[in-house]
Structures are given as structure tokens and as C-alpha cells.
Enzyme design. Sequence first.
Site, PDB file in Angstrom:
ATOM      1  N   ARG A 176      40.954 -40.994   1.072  1.00 53.18           N
ATOM      2  CA  ARG A 176      40.836 -40.047   2.209  1.00 53.18           C
ATOM      3  C   ARG A 176      41.944 -40.249   3.247  1.00 53.18           C
ATOM      4  NH1 ARG A 176      38.621 -39.085  -1.408  1.00 53.18           N
ATOM      5  NH2 ARG A 176      36.412 -38.770  -1.794  1.00 53.18           N
ATOM      6  N   SER A 226      30.490 -35.340   3.410  1.00 52.94           N
ATOM      7  CA  SER A 226      30.210 -36.729   3.805  1.00 52.94           C
ATOM      8  C   SER A 226      30.752 -36.931   5.211  1.00 52.94           C
ATOM      9  CB  SER A 226      30.911 -37.704   2.865  1.00 52.94           C
ATOM     10  OG  SER A 226      30.431 -37.534   1.573  1.00 52.94           O
ATOM     11  N   GLU A 296      34.716 -39.523   8.542  1.00 49.17           N
ATOM     12  CA  GLU A 296      35.708 -38.819   7.723  1.00 49.17           C
ATOM     13  C   GLU A 296      36.028 -37.487   8.411  1.00 49.17           C
ATOM     14  OE1 GLU A 296      34.797 -38.734   3.456  1.00 49.17           O
ATOM     15  OE2 GLU A 296      35.514 -36.665   3.411  1.00 49.17           O
TER      16      GLU A 296
END
Length: 302
Positions: A176, A226, A296
Site C-alpha cells: 500500500r 479496509s 490506509e
Amino acid sequence: MKQDFIRKLKEHITEGVVLELEPMGRHTTFQVGGPADLFVEPAGREELQYAVETARGDHVPFFVAGNGSNLLVSDDGYRGMILHIGKGMSQIVVTDTVVEAEAGASLARIAKAALEKGLTGMEFAAGIPGSLGGAVVMNAGAYGGEMKDILTEVDVLTADGRFLTIAACDLDLSYRHSCIPHKDYIVLGARMLLDRGDPEKIRARMNELALLRRQKQPLEYPSAGSTFKRPEGYFAGKLVQDAGLKGYTVGDAQVSEKHSGFVINRGHADAAEIYFLIQQVQKKVNKKFGVMLEPEVRFIGF
Ligand SMILES: Cc1cc2nc3c(=O)[nH]c(=O)nc-3n(C[C@H](O)[C@H](O)[C@H](O)COP(=O)(O)OP(=O)(O)OC[C@H]3O[C@@H](n4cnc5c(N)ncnc54)[C@H](O)[C@@H]3O)c2cc1C
């Protein structure tokens, strides 16, 4: 915002879209967020370059958004220009085993184009609701695949206004993460190298992953996927659940009862509720397990 800046953009951005006070709830998958002073969707590289150069020259802050599937925009919105890389820059061309797409193309459309040409390698991405640009920046991934595995080259607009092609291996792609935000690059498009495969098997794998998502994820509610990155050695969702936070609610924001890694908008949440909930989850998990969860999701205007 300076009227002169708005006038210049409206004069030059004739193919694309220029909107004032555009509610960001319309452009984020959380479906929350107040108005952006200016919302610009360029139709091509030149309009994008013009918008960026003019904003820099006039000292107008700007933020680049893709499909808004990893963004939480504050209820006050954004004081500056949201540069939305979307439909106006979304062409996809497949040549042999190379898929070349503009940054505004959705991963779903790109994966479908690959499937239609019998190319395998993008199945993992078919259910990620982002644009190619956002997926490159986030090195999006799922079910054992990530963008890093298939990207070969990425075209960007540099901070000093140049068009540049960068080899994917030079983008510092990891979980990520990419170097793109730190370098202030804007992704214009990318090339992905896939393999020839059996269309029936590709389709079957996409269907299988879509089913898994529907079973495990609260897709029936607005969210940004998420909420937290996976901390080394743990699973974010499990930590949240083990901290007793499954179903934890602030206003209409909630830790999903189906998947504790997702914060959802049950319908009428505002950004402040979602933001507060995320902070509470971080605090409580840290207190219980000594692990600080890193979001995130990207926050704008807070
Ligand atoms: C239901 C759901 C499921 C999800 N599942 C997954 C999953 O399985 N795996 C996964 O990795 N993610 C998942 N996500 C999160 C999200 O879809 C990805 O992070 C996606 O890559 C974000 O793309 P976007 O176009 O929406 O980017 P945005 O949310 O618009 O932006 C994300 C970041 O990218 C930057 N950015 C966007 N476009 C550009 C550009 N052209 N140039 C420069 N910077 C840019 C933005 O500034 C921001 O920092 C999920 C989200 C939802 C809602």
C-alpha cells in the site's frame, strides 16, 4: 477562492468539467464530504497540465483524486481545487499482452478488457473499486496479487510540470505504498504486462473473488474498504475485533459487524463521525495491544 483563477480554468478547460462548490460526498465511496471550492475533471493531459500550472502560479492548493474509494473528505470540504482524474482520461488499449490505460480508467474496466483479450494477471484487481491512478499510488492489491506484479511503466506529470515515463521498479512499490505522493507526481497512465490465459478460467477466478468479497465484506454499505493497513505480524480486522470493537458505533458510523477491518457509513454518517470513530478505534486498540493502527484511508480537509 480567487475569481480570476476560476475564470482562467473555465476559459481553458473546455472539454473537461469545472464545477464550483461541488459536494465531495458525490465523489467518494464513503458518500460523505463537504464542498470542494473547485472540482476539475480534465479531459486529457494538456488540460490537466494547465490546471496544475495555473494552480501553482496562483498559489491555489490542490488535491488529486481518483475514484475516491480510499478517501475521507471532511464535512467542511476542501479549500482549493480537487483535480479528479476520471472519465476524461480513461482510455484503454490492449496490444498483444500489454494493457495500456489512462489513470482515470477503473480497475474493473481494465480487468474486463484483459479478460476479453484472454489475458491473465488482473483477476485480483477486478473487484477493487479504484481508478488505475489510485491503484498505482496505493499499490492496490488483493487475494495474493498487487499492482507491483503487473506494472511495467507509469506516465506521470512531475511537480515541475514535465511529462515523464518511469519504470515501475523505480516507484518504490511496496505494501500500500509508492513514492508518488512524496514526489508530487500525478499519474497519467500506465502499462501492465499480462500473460495469455484461458478466458473461462480468468472469468471463473474473477467470479470466485467477487463472491468472496460479497461474503466477507460489507459491500451493501458505503465505506473505503479496509480502513487500516495491516500492521506487521497482525491483521487489523482481528485486532479491532479482539479489542471488542466489532459493531462499535459513533452516530451512523460503525465498525462493520461483518468485517471488523471496515468502517462503514450506515446511511447518514457524516465525516466527523467516521473520523472520530477511526481515532477511537486506534486509541482503544493501542491501549489494549500496544499496536498503533495506521489508516490506509487518506484524510482530506481535516
Ligand atoms: C468496498 C471496497 C473494497 C476495497 N478493496 C480493496 C482491496 O481489495 N485492495 C486494495 O488495495 N484497496 C481496496 N480498496 C481501497 C481502494 O479501492 C484502493 O486503495 C484504490 O486503489 C483507490 O483508488 P481510487 O482511484 O479510488 O483513489 P482515491 O481514493 O481517489 O485516492 C487514493 C490516493 O491516491 C491518490 N491518487 C488518485 N489518483 C491519482 C493520480 N492519478 N495521480 C496521483 N495520485 C492519485 C490520491 O491523492 C490519494 O492519495 C477498497 C475500497 C472499497 C470501497
